[in-house]
Design an enzyme around this catalytic site. Structure first.
Site, short mmCIF file in Angstrom:
data_model
loop_
_atom_site.label_atom_id
_atom_site.label_comp_id
_atom_site.label_asym_id
_atom_site.label_seq_id
_atom_site.Cartn_x
_atom_site.Cartn_y
_atom_site.Cartn_z
N SER A 160 0.82 -1.22 0.00
CA SER A 160 0.00 0.00 0.00
C SER A 160 0.84 1.26 0.00
O SER A 160 0.34 2.35 -0.25
CB SER A 160 -0.93 0.00 1.22
OG SER A 160 -0.17 -0.05 2.42
N GLU A 174 11.40 -13.21 15.20
CA GLU A 174 10.76 -13.30 13.88
C GLU A 174 10.40 -14.76 13.61
O GLU A 174 11.17 -15.68 13.94
CB GLU A 174 11.73 -12.80 12.81
CG GLU A 174 11.10 -12.49 11.48
CD GLU A 174 10.68 -11.04 11.34
OE1 GLU A 174 10.21 -10.66 10.26
OE2 GLU A 174 10.82 -10.27 12.33
N CYS A 217 6.50 -10.76 12.69
CA CYS A 217 7.29 -10.19 13.79
C CYS A 217 6.50 -10.22 15.10
O CYS A 217 6.96 -9.70 16.11
CB CYS A 217 7.71 -8.76 13.45
SG CYS A 217 6.33 -7.64 13.17
N ASP A 234 3.87 -10.84 4.75
CA ASP A 234 4.74 -10.29 5.80
C ASP A 234 4.05 -9.05 6.37
O ASP A 234 4.47 -7.92 6.12
CB ASP A 234 6.11 -9.94 5.20
CG ASP A 234 7.09 -9.42 6.25
OD1 ASP A 234 6.80 -9.55 7.46
OD2 ASP A 234 8.13 -8.86 5.85
#
EC number: 2.1.1.35
Length: 411
Positions: A302, A402, A369, A342
Site C-alpha cells: 500500500s 521473527e 514479527c 509479511d
C-alpha cells in the site's frame, strides 16, 4: 522486598513473587526491591539492588546498559536469551520452534536513530519519553557509531547548532539517523530538524557516502520529515547473498543485515512452484531475492514509495519482478503457486484471510514479527496447516523474535 527472579515475562522483565516486574534482572538473580511504581496493570521496580548474580548473567558491553531502553537482555548470556525466546514461543504457540541464532550479536544493526538534545546525544531512557541517555557509541550498531557521534558533537559545538529541548518542544536539530550497509560498508547520515537553516555538515561527516536533511514540520516526535539530499549518493546499497538493495532514508529495511540473509534463504526454502505473489512487499526484500533465483514474482504494497523502491531494486538486479501499489484487501491471489505474507504487527486483514481460505494457493509463506497475531491468523486460516515453522533471532538482546511459517492447503 527480597527474593529470587524465577522467570521473565514476554517483555523481558524479571518477575518477583508474581506481582513485581524488575527490569534488567535475570532468572536466578537474588534482588531487593526498594521502590515500585504502578504502571498500567503492573507494579514496576524503579529502584532495586542485586544481592546475588544469576549464573546466566554476563557483563553488558554497553556502558549505559540499564538506563537506555534499547537492549533489555544484554546482561543475559546469548544461549539463555535464545532459551527465553524458545519458551516464549512455546507458551504462545503451544509447540517447540527451532531458532536460528543471529550470526552476530554486536555490530549487527544497520540503523540507529540518535536523539540530539541540549543535555545528551543518544537514546530514550527506559520508560521516559522526555529523558535521553547520553552515549559515546552503540555496540549493537558498531564502530561507525562512535565516529559519527564524535563528529556530531564537534559539528554542534563549532557550528553553534541549536539542539532539542524535549519538554519545551524547542530547538532546531532533533535527530541524526545513521544507516550502514553491513555488506557494502556504505554510510548514510540523515539530519532531522525543525524549519531553519542547516549549517554545512559535509566536512564533519567526510566518511559518509550520503548526507540527507529532513525537516519535520509537524508536532509529532518522529525521526523523519520532508526530505532532500544534501550531499553525495541518492542511495546507499546493501547486499544480501548476492542480491543488491538500494537504501533511502525513507525506506524500511530489515535492521539486522547478517540475519536477513538467513531470513531470505528461509523464505526461498519454503516457497513451492515458480509463480509467487509477494504481499506487503515493501522494498522487495523477498520478491527481488526470489526473482534473482529464477521465480516469477508479482509484489504488492500500500506504500507507493516502497513500491517505487522495489521496482528500482528489481531493475538494478536485472530481474523480471513487478511491484504495484495495492492494499491487502484488493489483490487477486488466484493463479499463484505461493503467496508470501509479511504483515505489520497487527497481522492479516480479515478480508485477506477470507480470500486465502477461499481462493488461496497450495502454499503460504507467513513471515511474522508478532507471534501472538501469527497464532490468531493461523487459527483463522482453517483451510491450511503448518507444515514447517522456523524462528530467527533478528533482534539480539531484545525480547523480539521473527517467525517464518510454511502453510500447506488442506482443501
Amino acid at each position: 522486598m527480597r527474593g529470587i527472579i524465577k522467570r521473565l515475562n514476554d517483555d523481558g522483565f524479571g518477575i518477583l513473587y508474581n506481582k513485581i516486574l524488575v527490569p534488567f534482572s535475570a532468572p536466578g538473580d537474588e534482588v531487593e526491591v526498594l521502590k515500585t511504581e504502578k504502571q498500567k496493570r503492573a507494579k514496576i521496580a524503579t529502584e532495586w539492588r542485586l544481592l546475588r548474580s544469576s549464573p546466566i548473567r554476563v557483563g553488558a558491553r554497553c556502558k549505559v546498559f540499564g538506563k537506555c531502553g534499547g537492549c533489555i537482555l544484554q546482561h543475559i548470556n546469548y544461549n539463555s536469551q535464545l532459551e527465553f525466546k524458545k519458551e516464549k514461543l512455546r507458551k504462545i504457540l503451544g509447540r517447540e520452534v527451532e531458532i536460528i541464532p543471529s550470526p552476530r550479536i554486536f555490530g549487527h544493526r544497520n540503523r540507529i536513530d540518535l536523539a540530539v538534545t541540549v543535555n545528551a546525544i543518544g537514546f530514550r531512557e527506559k520508560g521516559k519519553w522526555w529523558s535521553v541517555v547520553d552515549v559515546e557509541e552503540c555496540p549493537v550498531f558498531g564502530k561507525t557509531s562512535k565516529k559519527a557521534i564524535e563528529r556530531l558533537r564537534e559539528y554542534i559545538e563549532e557550528e553553534k547548532v541549536s539542539t532539542w529541548k524535549i519538554r519545551e518542544d524547542s530547538g532546531f536539530l532533533r535527530y541524526m539517523v545513521l544507516r550502514e550497509g553491513k555488506f557494502t560498508g556504505e554510510i548514510m547520515v540523515n539530519f532531522v530538524t525543525k524549519e531553519g537553516e542547516l549549517p554545512d555538515p559535509t566536512s564533519y561527516f567526510d566518511f559518509a557516502d550520503s548526507i540527507y536533511w529532513s525537516i519535520n514540520r509537524s508536532k509529532s516526535d518522529v525521526s523523519y520529515g520532508d526530505i532532500e539530499k544534501y550531499w553525495g549518493k541518492e542511495f546507499i546499497m546493501e547486499e544480501l547473498d548476492g542480491v543488491k538493495y538500494l537504501i533511502h532514508p525513507n525506506s524500511f529495511f530489515q535492521t539486522n543485515s547478517y540475519q536477513a540473509v538467513n531470513l531470505v534463504k528461509t523464505v526461498e526454502k519454503f516457497v513451492e512452484g515458480e509463480k509467487v505473489v509477494d504481499m506487503y512487499s515493501g522494498v522487495g526484500t523477498f520478491g527481488v531475492y526470489l526473482a534473482k533465483k529464477g521465480m516469477k514474482v508479482v509484489g504488492f504494497d500500500s506504500n507507493a514509495f516502497a513500491i517505487e523502491m522495489a521496482n528500482k531494486n528489481a531493475e538494478i538486479n536485472n530481474v523480471e519482478a513487478e511491484f504495484f501499489v495495492a492494499s491487502d484487501r484488493e489483490v487477486d491471489i488466484k493463479g499463484f503457486d505461493t503467496v508470501i505474507v509479511d504483515p505489520p504487527r497487527a497481522g492479516l486483514h480479515p478480508k485477506l484471510v477470507k480470500r486465502l481460505n477461499d481462493h488461496g494457493p497450495e502454499t503460504i509463506v507467513y513471515v511474522s514479527c508478532n507471534p501472538k497475531t501469527f497464532k490468531v491468523n493461523i487459527e483463522q486460516l482453517n483451510n491450511y496447516i503448518i507444515e514447517e515453522l522456523i524462528a530467527l533471532d533478528m533482534f539480539p538482546h531484545t525480547p523480539h523474535i521473527e517467525l517464518v511459517g510454511k502453510l500447506r492447503r488442506l482443501v
